[in-house]
Design a protein around this motif. Sequence first.
Motif, PDB file in Angstrom:
ATOM      1  N   UNK A 268     -14.869   2.053  -7.723  1.00  0.00           N
ATOM      2  CA  UNK A 268     -14.707   2.617  -6.390  1.00  0.00           C
ATOM      3  C   UNK A 268     -13.218   2.807  -6.095  1.00  0.00           C
ATOM      4  N   UNK A 269     -12.871   3.728  -5.188  1.00  0.00           N
ATOM      5  CA  UNK A 269     -11.470   3.869  -4.810  1.00  0.00           C
ATOM      6  C   UNK A 269     -10.858   2.570  -4.306  1.00  0.00           C
ATOM      7  N   UNK A 270     -11.646   1.769  -3.582  1.00  0.00           N
ATOM      8  CA  UNK A 270     -11.115   0.504  -3.059  1.00  0.00           C
ATOM      9  C   UNK A 270     -10.710  -0.422  -4.197  1.00  0.00           C
ATOM     10  N   UNK A 271     -11.485  -0.410  -5.295  1.00  0.00           N
ATOM     11  CA  UNK A 271     -11.113  -1.191  -6.479  1.00  0.00           C
ATOM     12  C   UNK A 271      -9.733  -0.772  -6.968  1.00  0.00           C
ATOM     13  N   UNK A 272      -9.537   0.544  -7.084  1.00  0.00           N
ATOM     14  CA  UNK A 272      -8.294   1.056  -7.639  1.00  0.00           C
ATOM     15  C   UNK A 272      -7.115   0.812  -6.697  1.00  0.00           C
ATOM     16  N   UNK A 273      -7.342   0.937  -5.386  1.00  0.00           N
ATOM     17  CA  UNK A 273      -6.268   0.697  -4.432  1.00  0.00           C
ATOM     18  C   UNK A 273      -5.824  -0.766  -4.491  1.00  0.00           C
ATOM     19  N   UNK A 274      -6.792  -1.670  -4.619  1.00  0.00           N
ATOM     20  CA  UNK A 274      -6.445  -3.088  -4.736  1.00  0.00           C
ATOM     21  C   UNK A 274      -5.570  -3.326  -5.966  1.00  0.00           C
ATOM     22  N   UNK A 275      -5.974  -2.752  -7.089  1.00  0.00           N
ATOM     23  CA  UNK A 275      -5.220  -2.942  -8.327  1.00  0.00           C
ATOM     24  C   UNK A 275      -3.827  -2.327  -8.233  1.00  0.00           C
ATOM     25  N   UNK A 276      -3.739  -1.150  -7.624  1.00  0.00           N
ATOM     26  CA  UNK A 276      -2.437  -0.496  -7.490  1.00  0.00           C
ATOM     27  C   UNK A 276      -1.481  -1.370  -6.683  1.00  0.00           C
ATOM     28  N   UNK A 277      -1.966  -1.916  -5.588  1.00  0.00           N
ATOM     29  CA  UNK A 277      -1.091  -2.765  -4.760  1.00  0.00           C
ATOM     30  C   UNK A 277      -0.698  -4.038  -5.500  1.00  0.00           C
ATOM     31  N   UNK A 278      -1.670  -4.669  -6.161  1.00  0.00           N
ATOM     32  CA  UNK A 278      -1.376  -5.908  -6.892  1.00  0.00           C
ATOM     33  C   UNK A 278      -0.368  -5.670  -8.009  1.00  0.00           C
ATOM     34  N   UNK A 279      -0.490  -4.558  -8.711  1.00  0.00           N
ATOM     35  CA  UNK A 279       0.431  -4.262  -9.805  1.00  0.00           C
ATOM     36  C   UNK A 279       1.798  -3.835  -9.274  1.00  0.00           C
ATOM     37  N   UNK A 280       1.828  -3.148  -8.148  1.00  0.00           N
ATOM     38  CA  UNK A 280       3.110  -2.818  -7.542  1.00  0.00           C
ATOM     39  C   UNK A 280       3.881  -4.063  -7.151  1.00  0.00           C
ATOM     40  N   UNK A 281       3.166  -5.087  -6.736  1.00  0.00           N
ATOM     41  CA  UNK A 281       3.807  -6.337  -6.317  1.00  0.00           C
ATOM     42  C   UNK A 281       4.258  -7.202  -7.492  1.00  0.00           C
ATOM     43  N   UNK A 282       3.712  -6.935  -8.681  1.00  0.00           N
ATOM     44  CA  UNK A 282       4.012  -7.769  -9.848  1.00  0.00           C
ATOM     45  C   UNK A 282       5.357  -7.356 -10.449  1.00  0.00           C
ATOM     46  N   UNK A 310      -3.421   5.915  -4.355  1.00  0.00           N
ATOM     47  CA  UNK A 310      -3.046   5.006  -5.448  1.00  0.00           C
ATOM     48  C   UNK A 310      -1.530   4.798  -5.439  1.00  0.00           C
ATOM     49  N   UNK A 311      -0.782   5.889  -5.313  1.00  0.00           N
ATOM     50  CA  UNK A 311       0.677   5.760  -5.256  1.00  0.00           C
ATOM     51  C   UNK A 311       1.115   4.956  -4.035  1.00  0.00           C
ATOM     52  N   UNK A 312       0.541   5.244  -2.871  1.00  0.00           N
ATOM     53  CA  UNK A 312       0.980   4.576  -1.649  1.00  0.00           C
ATOM     54  C   UNK A 312       0.639   3.088  -1.659  1.00  0.00           C
ATOM     55  N   UNK A 313      -0.498   2.735  -2.223  1.00  0.00           N
ATOM     56  CA  UNK A 313      -0.814   1.316  -2.347  1.00  0.00           C
ATOM     57  C   UNK A 313       0.090   0.640  -3.378  1.00  0.00           C
ATOM     58  N   UNK A 314       0.419   1.354  -4.444  1.00  0.00           N
ATOM     59  CA  UNK A 314       1.368   0.820  -5.424  1.00  0.00           C
ATOM     60  C   UNK A 314       2.713   0.569  -4.760  1.00  0.00           C
ATOM     61  N   UNK A 315       3.176   1.522  -3.957  1.00  0.00           N
ATOM     62  CA  UNK A 315       4.459   1.360  -3.263  1.00  0.00           C
ATOM     63  C   UNK A 315       4.381   0.261  -2.206  1.00  0.00           C
ATOM     64  N   UNK A 316       3.204   0.045  -1.625  1.00  0.00           N
ATOM     65  CA  UNK A 316       3.026  -1.083  -0.717  1.00  0.00           C
ATOM     66  C   UNK A 316       3.285  -2.392  -1.453  1.00  0.00           C
ATOM     67  N   UNK A 317       2.703  -2.510  -2.646  1.00  0.00           N
ATOM     68  CA  UNK A 317       2.945  -3.699  -3.447  1.00  0.00           C
ATOM     69  C   UNK A 317       4.407  -3.838  -3.827  1.00  0.00           C
ATOM     70  N   UNK A 318       5.034  -2.709  -4.187  1.00  0.00           N
ATOM     71  CA  UNK A 318       6.449  -2.740  -4.558  1.00  0.00           C
ATOM     72  C   UNK A 318       7.305  -3.169  -3.370  1.00  0.00           C
ATOM     73  N   UNK A 319       6.963  -2.710  -2.170  1.00  0.00           N
ATOM     74  CA  UNK A 319       7.693  -3.123  -0.971  1.00  0.00           C
ATOM     75  C   UNK A 319       7.622  -4.635  -0.797  1.00  0.00           C
ATOM     76  N   UNK A 320       6.446  -5.213  -1.038  1.00  0.00           N
ATOM     77  CA  UNK A 320       6.299  -6.663  -0.943  1.00  0.00           C
ATOM     78  C   UNK A 320       7.123  -7.367  -2.011  1.00  0.00           C
ATOM     79  N   UNK A 321       7.146  -6.770  -3.213  1.00  0.00           N
ATOM     80  CA  UNK A 321       7.946  -7.334  -4.299  1.00  0.00           C
ATOM     81  C   UNK A 321       9.425  -7.384  -3.923  1.00  0.00           C
TER      82      UNK A 321
END
Length: 326
Positions: A268-282, A310-321
């Motif tokens: 599901x998209x929600x699965x992918x958004x979760x992963x994008x954010x988690x990986x952006x934060x790593x 996907x990009x915006x959730x990744x950048x959300x994680x990166x912002x937290x990082x």
Amino acid sequence: MERIPYIGRPGIVHTSGQGDPYVTRLSDWITEWDGAEALDAAVIGAPLSKSSISFSGAHMHPGVFRQLFSAFTTYNFEEDLDLRHMRVRDLGDIAMHVTDIPQCHTNIERAMAEVAKRLPTAVPCLIGGDHSITYPSVTGLRSVRRQRIGLIQFDAHLDVRDTAYGGRSNGTPVRSLVETEAVRGEDIVTIGLRSFANSKEYRTYAEQQGITLYTAKQVREQGIRTVLEEAMDRLASKVDAVYATFDIDVLDQSDVPGVPAIGPGGLSPIDLFYCAEALGAWDRVAAMDMVCVDPNRDTRDRTTRISMHVLLYFLTGLAKRLRTSE
């Protein structure tokens, strides 16, 4: 302005205009790079789809992606986090040869190496293009970073086709990385594999190389958090850096009509958004890409809107990082 070799200006450049002074749109924020500013993340188009096994207009994805900059804001409501304070710019599109696919791959590799040299603090975010771009992107990054790089791939397919049958294509990036020893098999995790989209022989090859495989069914049964945590734990003890690649065809066909290889039973998209954010934060994740979106087959840009998230959730994680590292 000194441009990065092998990268031309973005196909679409937004000009700041005004509307509501209390709303910041992506078009106001992800502006063209000035050639000098240090960045947190860099958006780069890789408009290549001639290397796709099946017909694909994925080369159009970067252009449609940029068109949508005016449709979204920088504010993540769920996290009460505004991304506008991050330094994210559009570097443009990697130059592609009209007919020479190996030359296109060479251009991607050289462009990524130049980005790594010129912008060592930036996380490159590639907008594909088909999945063949991942191999030269990783090799270009690795040539500069000189690190042991792992790969987390979200994909319905193994992407380990034999290059003897058609050369390097969107079905071969994982095999290409393994066979050139750019990435060890044991340092690769693929999440979201679907039935009736792969072969037994290629599964055997992947397992023999030590690649970790998670099916879409495993994700449904175990939960995406558990699967991703296992993947991250597996790589954390082995690699210095991680490259994340999101093949949008990992999602269910009901959500992404604009991918060349649609199929039921996907994530599901929600699965992918979760992963994008988690990986952006790593802090291990050094680069990412999103591939296999064909705007020609889409409806109301549904699939590109998902890749944008996907990009915006990744950048959300990166912002937290970045906030944690301050």
